[in-house]
Design an enzyme around this catalytic site. Structure first.
Site, PDB file in Angstrom:
ATOM      1  N   ASP A 129      30.685 -32.948 210.604  1.00 11.38           N
ATOM      2  CA  ASP A 129      31.752 -33.709 211.246  1.00 11.38           C
ATOM      3  C   ASP A 129      31.928 -33.234 212.682  1.00 11.38           C
ATOM      4  O   ASP A 129      30.955 -32.825 213.313  1.00 11.38           O
ATOM      5  CB  ASP A 129      33.050 -33.548 210.425  1.00 11.38           C
ATOM      6  CG  ASP A 129      33.898 -34.812 210.421  1.00 11.38           C
ATOM      7  OD1 ASP A 129      34.455 -35.140 211.488  1.00 11.38           O
ATOM      8  OD2 ASP A 129      33.998 -35.474 209.370  1.00 11.38           O
ATOM      9  N   ASP A 138      46.685 -23.536 207.926  1.00  9.21           N
ATOM     10  CA  ASP A 138      46.394 -24.078 206.591  1.00  9.21           C
ATOM     11  C   ASP A 138      44.962 -23.790 206.153  1.00  9.21           C
ATOM     12  O   ASP A 138      44.642 -23.872 204.960  1.00  9.21           O
ATOM     13  CB  ASP A 138      46.615 -25.600 206.559  1.00  9.21           C
ATOM     14  CG  ASP A 138      48.059 -25.985 206.762  1.00  9.21           C
ATOM     15  OD1 ASP A 138      48.897 -25.080 206.982  1.00  9.21           O
ATOM     16  OD2 ASP A 138      48.373 -27.185 206.728  1.00  9.21           O
ATOM     17  N   HIS A 162      39.149 -35.146 213.612  1.00 11.40           N
ATOM     18  CA  HIS A 162      38.679 -35.751 212.365  1.00 11.40           C
ATOM     19  C   HIS A 162      38.173 -34.698 211.377  1.00 11.40           C
ATOM     20  O   HIS A 162      38.531 -34.710 210.194  1.00 11.40           O
ATOM     21  CB  HIS A 162      37.580 -36.768 212.683  1.00 11.40           C
ATOM     22  CG  HIS A 162      37.139 -37.596 211.530  1.00 11.40           C
ATOM     23  ND1 HIS A 162      36.129 -37.210 210.676  1.00 11.40           N
ATOM     24  CD2 HIS A 162      37.557 -38.808 211.077  1.00 11.40           C
ATOM     25  CE1 HIS A 162      35.940 -38.148 209.762  1.00 11.40           C
ATOM     26  NE2 HIS A 162      36.794 -39.130 209.983  1.00 11.40           N
ATOM     27  N   ASN A 253      34.739 -48.782 206.976  1.00 10.54           N
ATOM     28  CA  ASN A 253      36.084 -49.329 207.162  1.00 10.54           C
ATOM     29  C   ASN A 253      36.116 -50.728 207.766  1.00 10.54           C
ATOM     30  O   ASN A 253      37.087 -51.087 208.429  1.00 10.54           O
ATOM     31  CB  ASN A 253      36.885 -48.390 208.069  1.00 10.54           C
ATOM     32  CG  ASN A 253      37.001 -47.000 207.505  1.00 10.54           C
ATOM     33  OD1 ASN A 253      37.088 -46.813 206.301  1.00 10.54           O
ATOM     34  ND2 ASN A 253      36.996 -46.008 208.377  1.00 10.54           N
ATOM     35  N   ALA A 264      26.112 -43.774 202.434  1.00  6.29           N
ATOM     36  CA  ALA A 264      26.720 -44.020 201.117  1.00  6.29           C
ATOM     37  C   ALA A 264      25.875 -44.989 200.288  1.00  6.29           C
ATOM     38  O   ALA A 264      25.858 -44.927 199.060  1.00  6.29           O
ATOM     39  CB  ALA A 264      28.132 -44.576 201.289  1.00  6.29           C
ATOM     40  N   TYR A 266      22.709 -45.143 199.929  1.00  6.41           N
ATOM     41  CA  TYR A 266      21.571 -44.538 199.244  1.00  6.41           C
ATOM     42  C   TYR A 266      22.015 -44.054 197.865  1.00  6.41           C
ATOM     43  O   TYR A 266      23.072 -43.440 197.725  1.00  6.41           O
ATOM     44  CB  TYR A 266      21.020 -43.358 200.042  1.00  6.41           C
ATOM     45  CG  TYR A 266      20.544 -43.709 201.433  1.00  6.41           C
ATOM     46  CD1 TYR A 266      19.744 -44.822 201.651  1.00  6.41           C
ATOM     47  CD2 TYR A 266      20.892 -42.928 202.523  1.00  6.41           C
ATOM     48  CE1 TYR A 266      19.299 -45.148 202.930  1.00  6.41           C
ATOM     49  CE2 TYR A 266      20.448 -43.237 203.801  1.00  6.41           C
ATOM     50  CZ  TYR A 266      19.659 -44.357 203.995  1.00  6.41           C
ATOM     51  OH  TYR A 266      19.224 -44.678 205.253  1.00  6.41           O
ATOM     52  N   SER A 316      36.908 -42.173 205.192  1.00  9.72           N
ATOM     53  CA  SER A 316      36.706 -40.740 205.461  1.00  9.72           C
ATOM     54  C   SER A 316      37.646 -39.902 204.619  1.00  9.72           C
ATOM     55  O   SER A 316      37.263 -38.881 204.035  1.00  9.72           O
ATOM     56  CB  SER A 316      37.012 -40.428 206.934  1.00  9.72           C
ATOM     57  OG  SER A 316      35.964 -40.781 207.774  1.00  9.72           O
TER      58      SER A 316
END
Length: 377
Positions: A129, A138, A162, A253, A264, A266, A316
């Protein structure tokens, strides 16, 4: 391979012509090794730093080549492919929030009910990413060093947000002062392949997958997509799958019906679509029978750069919920293969109550997932 090396050296020196990014795949492993040996011999004599990058996982090179040029290869021993751009799969940035505790999506998939049995301990999660915020409270107990593919000497620090959001949903661990992710004791290894605009190239993704395979990562989150098919990306995803590394990817999206993004698309990856709080398929989700599972992806609160939290929507966000669930599963049942993990996710999915989702795909439910794993695996 000397003739190929001569051609490439000449092409790189052709400053008067416009170059475009290409991937050269060797169909014969012996040819690839021979070329690399020849190229390494020449490096001391090449005046400027070479932009040629070896993509070992797929036996290929990434390099700029003059437009209209092609390698002098007999038959189909070298295949030339565009090094396409790839974009992260998040919708426009939502608002900063002061929400604390366990986000609705983490509750929806029943992660907290699983924490008495599994927290993702010792599971290594790769996040390809924009990097992560290494100072975010966090994520203080979740982050490993990872790698910055854009500037190798630097930490994969997030300059977009992101990647930090994705990492937070997967493995944040700060319940009282921040938020909790799905697998709070998993280790996140950030792989920075995307720039501050959320853009990368296929070759960057391949290098990221290669790094994950070589560093024994268990599951890889790929919250991005492209509409065009890349054989190089397919080969990398398939190589990871054969090596025991599962890739979880977002469907995209654009609200398209019957078509989802690559990678995705595949079959070696887990394809994820998004649902909202009501359990309906989010309007923005690309959907088709190729989707394996749906997870929360609308108005998801998670970590953000500069120690903040932000609400974001997109496939995502759904993908990071599934990646966290896989970390819980692997910690609970070590040694599961990518094929077994994918089968467990699909078998345990809760049927969607609304919308027109393909019958084969349902909603992520971690309680059901662990029950199936315990009963059948």
């Amino acid at each position: 391979m000397r003739r190929i090396a001569d051609w490439l050296q000449h092409s790189l020196a052709a400053n008067e012509r416009r170059h475009s990014r290409k991937i050269l795949r060797f169909t014969n492993p012996g040819d690839y090794r021979s070329f690399l040996e020849e190229w390494v011999r020449r490096l001391p004599g090449i005046d400027s730093p070479t932009p040629v990058r070896a993509l070992g996982l797929i036996q290929a090179l990434a390099c700029p080549i003059p437009e209209g040029d092609s390698p002098p290869s007999p038959g189909d021993r070298i295949i030339c492919e565009e090094d396409e751009k790839v974009a992260i799969a998040g919708l426009p940035k939502g608002e900063i929030t002061s929400d604390k505790g366990i986000p609705w999506g983490v509750r929806r998939i029943k992660a907290p009910e699983a924490w008495s049995r599994t927290t993702g301990h010792r599971i290594r999660v790769g996040v390809i990413d924009t990097g992560v915020d290494f100072q975010h409270p966090d994520l203080a107990h979740s982050l490993e060093r990872g790698i910055n593919l854009l500037q190798r000497s630097m930490l994969p620090q997030d300059d977009n947000g992101h990647g930090t959001h994705i990492a937070g949903t997967i493995a944040a661990a700060n319940q009282y002062y921040g938020m909790m992710g799905v697998a709070p004791r998993a280790s996140v290894h950030p792989i920075k392949a995307f720039d501050n605009n959320g853009t990368a190239y296929v070759s960057d993704i391949v290098l990221g997958i290669d790094w994950c395979v070589r560093n024994h990562i268990d599951v890889v989150n790929m919250s991005f997509g492209m509409r065009t098919r890349s054989k190089s990306l397919l080969n990398a995803v398939a190589g990871a799958y054969r090596s025991g590394v599962l890739i979880v990817a977002s469907s995209g999206n654009d609200g398209r019906k019957e078509e989802i993004d690559y990678p995705a698309r595949y079959h070696q990856s887990v394809a994820v679509g998004a649902i909202n709080r009501q359990g309906r398929i989010a309007a923005f989700t690309n959907r088709s029978p190729l989707i394996d599972i749906y997870a929360p992806g609308e108005r998801i609160s998670s970590a953000w750069i500069r120690g903040k939290h932000r609400i974001m929507s997109g496939t995502s966000m759904a993908t990071s919920h599934v990646t966290g669930a896989v970390a819980l599963l692997l910690s609970y049942r070590p040694g599961l293969s990518p094929a077994q993990i994918k089968a467990i996710l699909k078998q345990s999915a809760k049927p969607l109550k609304y919308g027109k989702a393909p019958r084969l795909a349902g909603e992520l439910d971690i309680s059901r997932m662990l029950h199936i794993a315990e009963r059948d695996y």
